[in-house]
Design a protein around this motif. Structure first.
Motif, short mmCIF file in Angstrom:
data_model
loop_
_atom_site.label_atom_id
_atom_site.label_comp_id
_atom_site.label_asym_id
_atom_site.label_seq_id
_atom_site.Cartn_x
_atom_site.Cartn_y
_atom_site.Cartn_z
N TYR A 131 0.83 -1.20 0.00
CA TYR A 131 0.00 0.00 0.00
C TYR A 131 0.87 1.26 0.00
O TYR A 131 1.95 1.29 0.59
CB TYR A 131 -0.94 -0.01 1.21
CG TYR A 131 -1.74 -1.28 1.29
CD1 TYR A 131 -2.84 -1.48 0.45
CD2 TYR A 131 -1.38 -2.31 2.16
CE1 TYR A 131 -3.56 -2.66 0.50
CE2 TYR A 131 -2.09 -3.49 2.21
CZ TYR A 131 -3.18 -3.66 1.36
OH TYR A 131 -3.88 -4.84 1.39
N TYR A 132 0.34 2.28 -0.66
CA TYR A 132 1.09 3.53 -0.82
C TYR A 132 0.15 4.72 -0.62
O TYR A 132 -0.97 4.74 -1.15
CB TYR A 132 1.70 3.61 -2.22
CG TYR A 132 2.33 4.95 -2.55
CD1 TYR A 132 3.43 5.42 -1.85
CD2 TYR A 132 1.84 5.73 -3.60
CE1 TYR A 132 4.02 6.63 -2.16
CE2 TYR A 132 2.43 6.95 -3.93
CZ TYR A 132 3.52 7.39 -3.19
OH TYR A 132 4.10 8.59 -3.50
N ARG A 133 0.60 5.67 0.17
CA ARG A 133 -0.12 6.94 0.32
C ARG A 133 0.84 8.07 -0.01
O ARG A 133 1.83 8.28 0.72
CB ARG A 133 -0.67 7.11 1.73
CG ARG A 133 -1.32 8.49 1.95
CD ARG A 133 -1.96 8.59 3.34
NE ARG A 133 -3.18 7.83 3.41
CZ ARG A 133 -3.76 7.44 4.54
NH1 ARG A 133 -3.20 7.75 5.70
NH2 ARG A 133 -4.88 6.75 4.52
N PRO A 134 0.59 8.81 -1.09
CA PRO A 134 1.48 9.93 -1.42
C PRO A 134 1.35 11.03 -0.38
O PRO A 134 0.26 11.23 0.19
CB PRO A 134 0.97 10.40 -2.78
CG PRO A 134 -0.44 9.92 -2.86
CD PRO A 134 -0.50 8.66 -2.05
N PRO A 135 2.43 11.73 -0.07
CA PRO A 135 2.35 12.84 0.90
C PRO A 135 1.25 13.82 0.53
O PRO A 135 1.10 14.20 -0.63
CB PRO A 135 3.74 13.47 0.80
CG PRO A 135 4.64 12.33 0.43
CD PRO A 135 3.81 11.49 -0.51
N TRP A 136 0.46 14.20 1.51
CA TRP A 136 -0.70 15.08 1.38
C TRP A 136 -1.79 14.47 0.47
O TRP A 136 -2.72 15.15 0.07
CB TRP A 136 -0.31 16.46 0.87
CG TRP A 136 0.47 17.27 1.86
CD1 TRP A 136 0.00 17.88 2.99
CD2 TRP A 136 1.87 17.54 1.83
NE1 TRP A 136 1.01 18.51 3.65
CE2 TRP A 136 2.18 18.33 2.96
CE3 TRP A 136 2.90 17.21 0.95
CZ2 TRP A 136 3.45 18.77 3.26
CZ3 TRP A 136 4.19 17.65 1.24
CH2 TRP A 136 4.45 18.42 2.37
N GLY A 137 -1.63 13.21 0.11
CA GLY A 137 -2.62 12.55 -0.73
C GLY A 137 -2.66 13.04 -2.15
O GLY A 137 -3.63 12.83 -2.87
N ILE A 138 -1.59 13.69 -2.59
CA ILE A 138 -1.56 14.32 -3.91
C ILE A 138 -0.78 13.44 -4.88
O ILE A 138 0.40 13.17 -4.67
CB ILE A 138 -0.95 15.72 -3.84
CG1 ILE A 138 -1.86 16.64 -3.01
CG2 ILE A 138 -0.74 16.30 -5.22
CD1 ILE A 138 -1.29 18.02 -2.77
N VAL A 139 -1.46 13.02 -5.93
CA VAL A 139 -0.83 12.18 -6.95
C VAL A 139 -0.54 13.00 -8.19
O VAL A 139 -1.16 14.04 -8.42
CB VAL A 139 -1.73 10.99 -7.33
CG1 VAL A 139 -1.97 10.10 -6.13
CG2 VAL A 139 -3.06 11.47 -7.92
N ASN A 140 0.40 12.53 -8.99
CA ASN A 140 0.56 13.08 -10.34
C ASN A 140 0.14 12.00 -11.33
O ASN A 140 -0.09 10.85 -10.97
CB ASN A 140 1.98 13.60 -10.59
CG ASN A 140 3.03 12.49 -10.57
OD1 ASN A 140 2.89 11.47 -11.23
ND2 ASN A 140 4.10 12.70 -9.81
N VAL A 141 0.06 12.35 -12.58
CA VAL A 141 -0.53 11.45 -13.57
C VAL A 141 0.27 10.16 -13.72
O VAL A 141 -0.30 9.10 -13.99
CB VAL A 141 -0.65 12.18 -14.93
CG1 VAL A 141 0.71 12.48 -15.52
CG2 VAL A 141 -1.48 11.35 -15.91
#
Length: 485
Positions: free
Chosen positions: A132-142
């Motif tokens: 599982y992965y959670r990007p910092p601040w929940g912000i993903v890029n494409v």
């Protein structure tokens, strides 16, 4: 300057803004909320922390609760004994990048390297690869959608600002209690050393969580890891899918799906973004209904050979046509099938072409325009109006346009999400180009037929309904819907 604005528009939209909006609003490729009758998922970011993570683990152990810890790699490397303890006590370990930097400001290769580095570190300590992965601040890029391999992106349903100490334990508890419901994914923090956080804020989190765990026990709630919550949710979805299939087989009609608040929000953002686009690129309305907009610009693609020996070269002026998103959305909501949607779009294009032709006489540089230009996912039917279709040149513009149009179809199409999933290979945007002389013929109201290049003789005896059906059958298949942009 216009090129810089255009590139900036596409970069912000496709690399950052749209992925974040699509993930948060539609849940695309991410897990946010569970479907459970009695369970809540507790997740903790930014650790491990040598002071607060042990206190949190003691609290969870005393209540028989499980959680999910999204670790910052550099913190895990400093405190491997805490990583081992989290794993040993049955909690789920996830990745939160090696350093706590926003993915918007990192190159795709950097994000991938940080994830791999943190994954390898956790595996070396626990013997198991994190899932599982959670990007910092929940912000993903494409690129996060395609570069994560086996990892599942996990966001949340509720966050409480617990990284700020001034909120206090009592107010934090009240916020958490208000959201204490089955299926929730709580976002909390066991470390306050990241940028923007207060060092001792986790003390309030632990204090408030202690009371929440007591409340949960009184309500017979279970506190589980994200792995179990996802498994429960997938099982519930399979049951619902099977139930829906049975209803269809039995001929029962389900209730008409309503537009939820999340979709209303993303549609509102979409409309607001269009207004900004109009200002930046100086679009002009055309036609009485103002369903279409246009701008005259210089063509910047490869040289194209059009019919009757016409050629379009880079630097030639073109009239670029754009749909009004509000009209497109309304058509989509009123269409029950992709066939109806495609027919209605073609009808609107057909109605506006005479206005587009007459606009050439008054528009600035209109006398220099060599062709009408658009980008569309309509693969059939446009030729009957006088358009010629060409593949978009492969590159950044083509990929981003493809992504934008698929996002648009998810919003406006009656079953857009399903169509994009099932027909991904066939949903490819193409350039639609009508050379100037063909466009000007549409300004002639005395022409015997409405459509250029289309003989409709022999159909006058048909009823409107049968005519529309026969045209649809001749011109469209199930993947031929789309729009000019």
């Amino acid at each position: 300057m216009e090129l810089i604005l255009w590139l900036g528009f596409y970069f912000l939209t496709f690399y950052a803004i749209l992925p974040a909006v699509v993930s948060r609003i539609f849940g695309f490729r991410v897990f946010m909320k569970g479907k459970s009758a009695d369970a809540v998922a507790l997740t903790f970011d930014d650790g491990p922390d040598p002071e607060y993570t042990p206190q949190l683990l003691d609290l969870l152990k005393s209540h028989g609760a499980k959680g999910t810890f999204f670790l910052v790699g550099e913190n895990a490397e400093k405190h491997p004994e805490l990583v081992a303890r989290i794993h040993r006590e049955g909690h789920v370990l996830g990745i939160h990048n090696y350093v706590h930097h926003m993915n918007w400001f990192l190159r795709p290769s950097t994000v991938k390297r940080q994830i791999r580095q943190t994954s390898d570190l956790i595996e070396s300590i626990t013997g198991e690869k994190p899932m599982y992965y959670r990007p910092p601040w929940g912000i993903v890029n494409v690129f996060d959608y395609s570069k994560l391999g086996h990892l599942q992106i996990v966001l949340w349903t509720s966050l409480f600002g617990d990284w700020r100490k001034r909120i206090g334990a009592d107010r934090l508890y009240r916020r958490m209690k208000q959201k204490l419901k089955p299926g929730q994914v709580f976002l909390l923090h066991d470390c306050g050393s990241t940028f923007g956080a207060d060092r001792d804020a986790p003390a309030n989190t632990i204090s408030a969580l202690s009371r929440i765990l007591d409340d949960g026990r009184k309500r017979a709630y279970r506190f589980i890891g994200i792995d179990e919550m996802i498994a429960i949710t997938e099982q519930a979805k399979r049951k619902k899918k099977k139930k829906d299939a049975n209803l269809r087989e039995n001929g029962e009609r389900g209730r008409k799906a309503s537009i939820g608040p999340f979709k209303k929000l993303v549609v509102g953002l979409w409309m607001a973004w269009e207004k900004l686009f109009h200002v930046l690129f100086r679009l002009h309305p055309v036609g009485d209904a103002h369903f279409f907009n246009y701008r005259i610009r210089k063509y910047a693609g490869p040289s194209l050979k059009l019919r009757d020996n016409y050629e379009l070269h880079s630097g030639d002026r073109i009239m670029e046509i754009h749909f009004e998103n509000q009209m497109l959305y309304e058509i989509g909501m009123k269409s029950k099938t992709s066939l109806q949607l495609a027919i209605r779009i073609i009808r609107e294009i057909e109605r506006v072409l005479p206005d587009m032709a007459r606009e050439l006489s008054t528009a600035p540089h209109g006398d220099q325009v060599k062709a009408l230009y658009g980008v569309s996912m309509i693969h059939r039917g446009s030729e009957s109006l006088g358009f010629e279709t060409f593949d978009l040149p492969k590159g950044l513009f083509s990929r981003m346009t493809n992504m934008y149009l698929r996002f648009m179809i998810r919003i406006i199409h009656p079953s857009g999400r399903q169509r994009v999933r099932e027909h991904a290979d066939s949903l490819n945007p193409r350039m639609l180009i009508m050379e100037r002389e063909t466009l000007l013929k549409w300004a002639d109201d005395s022409r015997p037929t409405r459509r250029v290049g289309r003989d409709r003789a022999g159909k006058q005896s048909q009823s409107p309904a049968s005519e529309e059906h026969s045209e649809a059958a001749a011109e469209y298949d199930d993947t031929s819907f789309g729009r000019l942009v």
